[in-house]
Design a protein around this motif. Sequence first.
Motif, PDB file in Angstrom:
ATOM      1  N   TRP A  63       6.271 -13.786  -2.598  1.00  0.00           N
ATOM      2  CA  TRP A  63       5.635 -13.204  -1.404  1.00  0.00           C
ATOM      3  C   TRP A  63       5.169 -11.773  -1.682  1.00  0.00           C
ATOM      4  N   LEU A  64       6.018 -10.991  -2.344  1.00  0.00           N
ATOM      5  CA  LEU A  64       5.679  -9.600  -2.633  1.00  0.00           C
ATOM      6  C   LEU A  64       4.497  -9.476  -3.592  1.00  0.00           C
ATOM      7  N   THR A  65       4.338 -10.446  -4.464  1.00  0.00           N
ATOM      8  CA  THR A  65       3.282 -10.374  -5.474  1.00  0.00           C
ATOM      9  C   THR A  65       2.064 -11.234  -5.130  1.00  0.00           C
ATOM     10  N   GLY A  66       2.122 -11.915  -3.985  1.00  0.00           N
ATOM     11  CA  GLY A  66       1.054 -12.822  -3.610  1.00  0.00           C
ATOM     12  C   GLY A  66      -0.005 -12.171  -2.738  1.00  0.00           C
ATOM     13  N   PRO A  67      -0.666 -12.961  -1.909  1.00  0.00           N
ATOM     14  CA  PRO A  67      -1.767 -12.457  -1.085  1.00  0.00           C
ATOM     15  C   PRO A  67      -1.388 -11.344  -0.127  1.00  0.00           C
ATOM     16  N   GLU A  68      -0.095 -11.261   0.239  1.00  0.00           N
ATOM     17  CA  GLU A  68       0.343 -10.237   1.179  1.00  0.00           C
ATOM     18  C   GLU A  68       0.500  -8.859   0.540  1.00  0.00           C
ATOM     19  N   ARG A  69       0.407  -8.796  -0.785  1.00  0.00           N
ATOM     20  CA  ARG A  69       0.713  -7.527  -1.459  1.00  0.00           C
ATOM     21  C   ARG A  69      -0.203  -6.394  -0.999  1.00  0.00           C
ATOM     22  N   ALA A  70      -1.477  -6.666  -0.820  1.00  0.00           N
ATOM     23  CA  ALA A  70      -2.412  -5.610  -0.411  1.00  0.00           C
ATOM     24  C   ALA A  70      -2.048  -5.059   0.958  1.00  0.00           C
ATOM     25  N   SER A  71      -1.745  -5.949   1.914  1.00  0.00           N
ATOM     26  CA  SER A  71      -1.394  -5.474   3.251  1.00  0.00           C
ATOM     27  C   SER A  71      -0.046  -4.763   3.254  1.00  0.00           C
ATOM     28  N   LEU A  72       0.882  -5.237   2.424  1.00  0.00           N
ATOM     29  CA  LEU A  72       2.168  -4.541   2.305  1.00  0.00           C
ATOM     30  C   LEU A  72       1.977  -3.145   1.720  1.00  0.00           C
ATOM     31  N   SER A  73       1.092  -3.019   0.740  1.00  0.00           N
ATOM     32  CA  SER A  73       0.804  -1.713   0.151  1.00  0.00           C
ATOM     33  C   SER A  73       0.161  -0.789   1.177  1.00  0.00           C
ATOM     34  N   ASP A  74      -0.719  -1.342   2.012  1.00  0.00           N
ATOM     35  CA  ASP A  74      -1.330  -0.526   3.068  1.00  0.00           C
ATOM     36  C   ASP A  74      -0.274  -0.040   4.052  1.00  0.00           C
ATOM     37  N   ARG A  75       0.685  -0.906   4.353  1.00  0.00           N
ATOM     38  CA  ARG A  75       1.702  -0.573   5.358  1.00  0.00           C
ATOM     39  C   ARG A  75       2.767   0.375   4.828  1.00  0.00           C
ATOM     40  N   PHE A  76       3.253   0.102   3.612  1.00  0.00           N
ATOM     41  CA  PHE A  76       4.400   0.857   3.101  1.00  0.00           C
ATOM     42  C   PHE A  76       4.044   1.835   1.988  1.00  0.00           C
ATOM     43  N   GLY A  77       2.843   1.738   1.458  1.00  0.00           N
ATOM     44  CA  GLY A  77       2.434   2.582   0.337  1.00  0.00           C
ATOM     45  C   GLY A  77       2.483   1.797  -0.955  1.00  0.00           C
ATOM     46  N   GLN A  78       1.477   1.997  -1.799  1.00  0.00           N
ATOM     47  CA  GLN A  78       1.407   1.227  -3.034  1.00  0.00           C
ATOM     48  C   GLN A  78       2.581   1.514  -3.955  1.00  0.00           C
ATOM     49  N   ASP A  79       2.975   2.788  -4.079  1.00  0.00           N
ATOM     50  CA  ASP A  79       4.103   3.121  -4.959  1.00  0.00           C
ATOM     51  C   ASP A  79       5.370   2.427  -4.496  1.00  0.00           C
ATOM     52  N   PHE A  80       5.581   2.395  -3.192  1.00  0.00           N
ATOM     53  CA  PHE A  80       6.783   1.756  -2.637  1.00  0.00           C
ATOM     54  C   PHE A  80       6.792   0.269  -2.974  1.00  0.00           C
ATOM     55  N   ILE A  81       5.670  -0.400  -2.766  1.00  0.00           N
ATOM     56  CA  ILE A  81       5.608  -1.840  -3.032  1.00  0.00           C
ATOM     57  C   ILE A  81       5.671  -2.120  -4.533  1.00  0.00           C
ATOM     58  N   ASP A  82       5.010  -1.297  -5.350  1.00  0.00           N
ATOM     59  CA  ASP A  82       5.098  -1.474  -6.805  1.00  0.00           C
ATOM     60  C   ASP A  82       6.548  -1.380  -7.266  1.00  0.00           C
ATOM     61  N   HIS A  83       7.275  -0.403  -6.736  1.00  0.00           N
ATOM     62  CA  HIS A  83       8.695  -0.251  -7.104  1.00  0.00           C
ATOM     63  C   HIS A  83       9.508  -1.447  -6.599  1.00  0.00           C
ATOM     64  N   SER A  84       9.200  -1.928  -5.401  1.00  0.00           N
ATOM     65  CA  SER A  84       9.918  -3.081  -4.856  1.00  0.00           C
ATOM     66  C   SER A  84       9.694  -4.318  -5.708  1.00  0.00           C
ATOM     67  N   VAL A  85       8.466  -4.518  -6.179  1.00  0.00           N
ATOM     68  CA  VAL A  85       8.173  -5.657  -7.055  1.00  0.00           C
ATOM     69  C   VAL A  85       8.971  -5.541  -8.351  1.00  0.00           C
ATOM     70  N   GLU A  86       9.025  -4.347  -8.908  1.00  0.00           N
ATOM     71  CA  GLU A  86       9.797  -4.136 -10.134  1.00  0.00           C
ATOM     72  C   GLU A  86      11.278  -4.435  -9.895  1.00  0.00           C
ATOM     73  N   THR A  87      11.789  -3.983  -8.744  1.00  0.00           N
ATOM     74  CA  THR A  87      13.195  -4.208  -8.418  1.00  0.00           C
ATOM     75  C   THR A  87      13.487  -5.689  -8.229  1.00  0.00           C
ATOM     76  N   TRP A  88      12.633  -6.376  -7.463  1.00  0.00           N
ATOM     77  CA  TRP A  88      12.858  -7.806  -7.226  1.00  0.00           C
ATOM     78  C   TRP A  88      12.754  -8.600  -8.523  1.00  0.00           C
ATOM     79  N   SER A  89      11.836  -8.221  -9.405  1.00  0.00           N
ATOM     80  CA  SER A  89      11.709  -8.912 -10.682  1.00  0.00           C
ATOM     81  C   SER A  89      12.992  -8.781 -11.494  1.00  0.00           C
ATOM     82  N   ALA A  90      13.556  -7.581 -11.520  1.00  0.00           N
ATOM     83  CA  ALA A  90      14.807  -7.359 -12.248  1.00  0.00           C
ATOM     84  C   ALA A  90      15.961  -8.109 -11.589  1.00  0.00           C
ATOM     85  N   MET A  91      15.981  -8.138 -10.258  1.00  0.00           N
ATOM     86  CA  MET A  91      17.053  -8.831  -9.542  1.00  0.00           C
ATOM     87  C   MET A  91      16.999 -10.336  -9.783  1.00  0.00           C
TER      88      MET A  91
END
Length: 260
Positions: free
Chosen positions: A212-240
């Motif tokens: 979900w974080l890396t799919g079609p919703e990623r752009a809107s999530l980046s708009d809402r929370f900030g691209q850096d925040f979502i990029d870090h979240s994707v990195e965290t979820w990938s590691a988890m």
Amino acid sequence: MNEDADLYDTQHIAFLEAIWGEGYLSPGGPDEVVRVLEGCDLTGKRVLDIGCGSGAITLSLAVDHGAAQVVGVDVEAPVCEAARARITAAGAADRVTIQQVLPGPFAFADMTFDVVFSKDSIIHIPDKDFLAREVIRVLRPGGWFAASDWLISHDDAPSPEMAAYIKLEALEFAMASPVRYRDALAGAGFSEVGLRNRNDWYAEIAGGELAWLTGPERASLSDRFGQDFIDHSVETWSAMVAVLRSGEHCPHHIRGQRPA
């Protein structure tokens, strides 16, 4: 409880609720709460909720599970404020109270509660023996401790992959193994100690969250929370997801009873 400086600010609260549902700061929603409480009747009981977060579960313990009184405690102001607003909006302030607390012993008398509940928050309490002693102290005879938490599968140093994940989370995790929790509860005097591994369940769920974080919703999530925040979240979820799939990261349900 471990002292952190508002690790869950309003942005983090909103992001986690976007993933897990309004008022939920950990996975599984109401269904997982039911599983944690399986066989534990709250009807008419007085309940302590350790790490109440933004309050949806605390409210549900009264409204959906029949507790007569619920006290939710947390160390952080933003989540306590969100929880109080939720309880007030629901008209449940006569049955549910939220207290911001300091790290250390619970500010409750011995044998105050029938049930002590916690959903994925005691990872922030480093001393599991201290935690177990405090929980059994505030429980009435025959009362239950019913919790879920984020565990590590062993007591050795984390693997490089696990260490990298913990660093990305930046939440001062104090993970313990199932053996460590079992020993802490037994050492404090609990009976009927039981742990249930939820790794398979959350490994699958977390994989979906990452998609979900890396799919079609990623752009809107980046708009809402900030691209850096979502990029870090994707990195965290990938590691988890990697350490969940290896089994080193293993969420568990944890249960114990104060002898009657």
